[in-house]
Scaffold this motif. Structure first.
Motif, PDB file in Angstrom:
ATOM      1  N   UNK A 146      20.671  39.866  61.080  1.00  0.00           N
ATOM      2  CA  UNK A 146      20.796  41.403  61.852  1.00  0.00           C
ATOM      3  C   UNK A 146      21.941  41.637  62.217  1.00  0.00           C
ATOM      4  N   UNK A 147      22.712  40.832  63.018  1.00  0.00           N
ATOM      5  CA  UNK A 147      23.885  41.155  63.477  1.00  0.00           C
ATOM      6  C   UNK A 147      25.180  41.460  62.385  1.00  0.00           C
ATOM      7  N   UNK A 148      25.034  40.701  61.250  1.00  0.00           N
ATOM      8  CA  UNK A 148      25.925  40.933  60.092  1.00  0.00           C
ATOM      9  C   UNK A 148      25.778  42.176  59.667  1.00  0.00           C
ATOM     10  N   UNK A 149      24.258  42.566  59.423  1.00  0.00           N
ATOM     11  CA  UNK A 149      24.073  43.840  58.780  1.00  0.00           C
ATOM     12  C   UNK A 149      24.665  45.055  59.768  1.00  0.00           C
ATOM     13  N   UNK A 150      24.453  44.945  61.120  1.00  0.00           N
ATOM     14  CA  UNK A 150      24.879  45.869  61.897  1.00  0.00           C
ATOM     15  C   UNK A 150      26.402  45.920  62.300  1.00  0.00           C
ATOM     16  N   UNK A 151      26.796  44.760  62.277  1.00  0.00           N
ATOM     17  CA  UNK A 151      28.343  44.694  62.686  1.00  0.00           C
ATOM     18  C   UNK A 151      29.233  44.340  61.204  1.00  0.00           C
ATOM     19  N   UNK A 152      28.706  43.837  60.468  1.00  0.00           N
ATOM     20  CA  UNK A 152      29.354  43.516  59.316  1.00  0.00           C
ATOM     21  C   UNK A 152      29.699  41.914  59.151  1.00  0.00           C
ATOM     22  N   UNK A 153      30.000  41.327  58.049  1.00  0.00           N
ATOM     23  CA  UNK A 153      30.146  39.861  57.835  1.00  0.00           C
ATOM     24  C   UNK A 153      31.658  39.931  58.331  1.00  0.00           C
ATOM     25  N   UNK A 154      31.850  38.512  58.796  1.00  0.00           N
ATOM     26  CA  UNK A 154      33.422  38.050  59.221  1.00  0.00           C
ATOM     27  C   UNK A 154      33.981  38.100  57.719  1.00  0.00           C
ATOM     28  N   UNK A 155      35.180  38.880  57.781  1.00  0.00           N
ATOM     29  CA  UNK A 155      35.951  38.815  56.454  1.00  0.00           C
ATOM     30  C   UNK A 155      36.581  37.378  56.355  1.00  0.00           C
ATOM     31  N   UNK A 156      36.968  36.402  57.247  1.00  0.00           N
ATOM     32  CA  UNK A 156      37.636  35.334  57.235  1.00  0.00           C
ATOM     33  C   UNK A 156      36.574  34.068  56.963  1.00  0.00           C
ATOM     34  N   UNK A 157      35.260  34.522  56.783  1.00  0.00           N
ATOM     35  CA  UNK A 157      34.409  33.306  56.706  1.00  0.00           C
ATOM     36  C   UNK A 157      34.270  32.834  55.211  1.00  0.00           C
ATOM     37  N   UNK A 158      33.879  31.299  54.924  1.00  0.00           N
ATOM     38  CA  UNK A 158      33.745  30.983  53.807  1.00  0.00           C
ATOM     39  C   UNK A 158      32.931  31.510  52.641  1.00  0.00           C
ATOM     40  N   UNK A 159      31.629  32.150  53.321  1.00  0.00           N
ATOM     41  CA  UNK A 159      30.822  32.884  52.269  1.00  0.00           C
ATOM     42  C   UNK A 159      31.400  34.163  51.756  1.00  0.00           C
ATOM     43  N   UNK A 160      32.112  34.925  52.661  1.00  0.00           N
ATOM     44  CA  UNK A 160      32.941  36.120  52.201  1.00  0.00           C
ATOM     45  C   UNK A 160      33.830  35.924  51.316  1.00  0.00           C
ATOM     46  N   UNK A 161      34.660  34.805  51.572  1.00  0.00           N
ATOM     47  CA  UNK A 161      35.773  34.381  50.498  1.00  0.00           C
ATOM     48  C   UNK A 161      35.360  34.034  49.146  1.00  0.00           C
ATOM     49  N   UNK A 162      34.078  33.214  49.346  1.00  0.00           N
ATOM     50  CA  UNK A 162      33.366  33.010  47.961  1.00  0.00           C
ATOM     51  C   UNK A 162      32.785  34.067  47.129  1.00  0.00           C
ATOM     52  N   UNK A 163      32.273  35.158  47.925  1.00  0.00           N
ATOM     53  CA  UNK A 163      31.831  36.483  47.456  1.00  0.00           C
ATOM     54  C   UNK A 163      32.953  37.068  46.649  1.00  0.00           C
ATOM     55  N   UNK A 164      34.233  37.095  47.126  1.00  0.00           N
ATOM     56  CA  UNK A 164      35.404  37.872  46.699  1.00  0.00           C
ATOM     57  C   UNK A 164      35.837  37.058  45.253  1.00  0.00           C
ATOM     58  N   UNK A 165      35.967  35.873  45.385  1.00  0.00           N
ATOM     59  CA  UNK A 165      36.120  34.820  44.326  1.00  0.00           C
ATOM     60  C   UNK A 165      35.251  35.048  43.218  1.00  0.00           C
ATOM     61  N   UNK A 166      33.828  35.317  43.313  1.00  0.00           N
ATOM     62  CA  UNK A 166      33.019  35.369  42.261  1.00  0.00           C
ATOM     63  C   UNK A 166      33.021  36.718  41.771  1.00  0.00           C
ATOM     64  N   UNK A 167      33.147  37.996  42.653  1.00  0.00           N
ATOM     65  CA  UNK A 167      33.425  39.177  42.059  1.00  0.00           C
ATOM     66  C   UNK A 167      34.758  39.125  40.836  1.00  0.00           C
ATOM     67  N   UNK A 168      35.975  38.321  41.588  1.00  0.00           N
ATOM     68  CA  UNK A 168      37.041  38.184  40.627  1.00  0.00           C
ATOM     69  C   UNK A 168      36.532  37.461  39.297  1.00  0.00           C
ATOM     70  N   UNK A 169      35.801  36.505  39.404  1.00  0.00           N
ATOM     71  CA  UNK A 169      35.375  35.632  38.367  1.00  0.00           C
ATOM     72  C   UNK A 169      34.685  36.481  37.170  1.00  0.00           C
ATOM     73  N   UNK A 170      34.050  37.710  37.627  1.00  0.00           N
ATOM     74  CA  UNK A 170      33.151  38.472  36.500  1.00  0.00           C
ATOM     75  C   UNK A 170      34.336  39.654  36.302  1.00  0.00           C
ATOM     76  N   UNK A 171      35.311  39.580  36.622  1.00  0.00           N
ATOM     77  CA  UNK A 171      36.367  40.636  36.393  1.00  0.00           C
ATOM     78  C   UNK A 171      35.955  41.898  36.758  1.00  0.00           C
ATOM     79  N   UNK A 172      35.653  41.904  37.947  1.00  0.00           N
ATOM     80  CA  UNK A 172      35.521  43.335  38.852  1.00  0.00           C
ATOM     81  C   UNK A 172      37.129  43.560  39.562  1.00  0.00           C
ATOM     82  N   UNK A 173      37.470  44.683  39.205  1.00  0.00           N
ATOM     83  CA  UNK A 173      38.957  45.247  39.574  1.00  0.00           C
ATOM     84  C   UNK A 173      38.616  45.154  41.112  1.00  0.00           C
ATOM     85  N   UNK A 174      39.986  44.713  41.640  1.00  0.00           N
ATOM     86  CA  UNK A 174      40.253  44.898  43.200  1.00  0.00           C
ATOM     87  C   UNK A 174      38.846  44.461  43.862  1.00  0.00           C
ATOM     88  N   UNK A 175      38.752  43.046  43.645  1.00  0.00           N
ATOM     89  CA  UNK A 175      37.489  42.545  44.305  1.00  0.00           C
ATOM     90  C   UNK A 175      37.542  42.354  45.777  1.00  0.00           C
TER      91      UNK A 175
END
Length: 365
Positions: A146-175
């Motif tokens: 609930x806190x993440x939904x209201x405040x937003x995820x920490x952009x330096x967390x491992x999970x968020x970095x993994x999300x960006x890596x996966x968007x890059x893996x499926x070739x989404x521009x500016x992941x």
């Protein structure tokens, strides 16, 4: 909340990744019981793409839901088994099955707009999957979510970095920038890529892709399929690809299972199936599909419709539509028989069809 580390449980033994044995999935209705999956056997070996093809209403999506364990009530699996790396998914506890589903088995649905949460950013939805199924040290408790939904995820967390890596893996521009966008800000093709990124974020052993290119234009379809093949190699993931599009199967799959009215009626290596289709239903599907190398060929549609799956009264479900049917076809249930030419390219002796009119000399009608 404690998490189960399923990544450590990977087994590179000799068992197939997936074994479906005599599976029956039914839905009770006021008119009778719908036998959506009626005695299906299917296997997927490590590192291969297996196609499941058939008309709409043949039971493909219900089979996929049965494999993943998300059959909606009042549907239920009433017979058979689904084994993953040799272990029965049906015998697992709910907690263990939930850990396996999403961690080692993932699914891509055919409607990404309805599958993504419109209130969360795409990056957060992928990160949520990573937190739930991988040990990244980020809480998945309800207050934390609930806190993440209201405040937003920490952009330096491992999970968020993994999300960006996966968007890059499926070739989404500016992941990195697109991870902060909501699903409605993505095109249809990009939403489907995001779904694939989410499904592969935990590097599953098995990906079930249910009509992953439906409603996409042919250019985007080709890109999605090419990415699935590349990601299969990159993440060493086996894929069950469900589609009604024979061209997709021919281009992508190693082996094919043809499904009709809740049953598998033919299975073969892809090259063998298209070079020498045996079951009359498979022949009908191919004859009704346009061919790029034969643009002037007349299409021959299969007569009739897929039957109502409530109490089908004839032994071979395809018999009423089959141009070759004999009286025995309505009365005797067909079993799988070896068919085709075992010396033909791509056959390997594994081409089988469930048809009384096919098989070795002296056994067929």
């Amino acid at each position: 909340m404690a998490t189960i580390d399923v990544a450590a449980e990977r087994d590179d033994g000799g068992d197939p990744v997936l074994e479906v044995e005599n599976l029956h999935t039914q839905f009770p209705t006021d008119r009778g019981v719908v036998r959506a999956v009626d005695g299906v056997d299917l296997t997927i070996e490590s590192g291969e793409i297996v196609g499941l093809v058939g008309e709409s209403g043949s039971g493909k999506s219900v089979l996929a839901e049965s494999v993943v364990g998300i059959v909606e009530e009042p549907g239920e699996i009433v017979e058979g088994d689904v084994r993953f790396d040799g272990e029965s998914l049906l015998a697992m506890s709910d907690a263990r099955r939930q850990a396996v589903r999403g961690g080692r088995i993932s699914m891509v649905f055919q409607d990404p707009m309805n599958s993504l949460n419109p209130t969360l950013t795409v990056g957060e939805q992928i990160a949520e999957t990573v937190r739930l199924h991988q040990d990244v040290g980020e809480s998945v408790s309800l207050p934390a979510e609930l806190k993440r939904k209201i405040v937003g995820a920490a952009k330096n967390g491992d999970a968020w970095r993994r999300a960006i890596e996966m968007l890059e893996a499926v070739e989404i521009p500016e992941p990195e920038a697109r991870a902060a966008d909501f699903p409605h800000q993505f095109s249809g093709g990009m939403r489907q890529r995001a779904m694939i990124a989410m499904a592969l974020s935990c590097e599953p052993d098995l990906l079930v892709a249910d009509e992953p290119t439906t409603a996409l234009d042919v250019t985007i379809q080709a890109q999605i399929l090419e990415e699935l093949e590349g990601l299969k190699d990159e993440f060493d993931t086996s894929i069950l690809l469900i589609t009604h599009d024979l061209a997709v199967v021919a281009e992508t799959c190693d082996r094919v299972n043809v499904m009709y009215a809740g049953e598998i009626v033919e299975r073969a290596e892809t090259e063998a199936l298209f070079a020498d289709p045996q079951h009359p239903y498979t022949q009908g599907l191919i004859a009704s599909t346009p061919q790029l190398d034969e643009p002037d060929r007349d299409l021959q549609p299969i007569q009739g419709n897929v039957p109502d799956l409530i109490d089908i009264p004839y032994a071979c479900h395809f018999a009423p539509r089959c141009p070759e049917a004999e009286r025995e076809c309505f009365e005797i249930e067909p079993e799988f028989r070896p068919v085709g030419d075992s010396d033909a390219p791509g056959d390997g002796g594994t081409h089988e069809a469930a048809c009384l009119r096919r098989g070795p000399d002296g056994e067929r009608l």
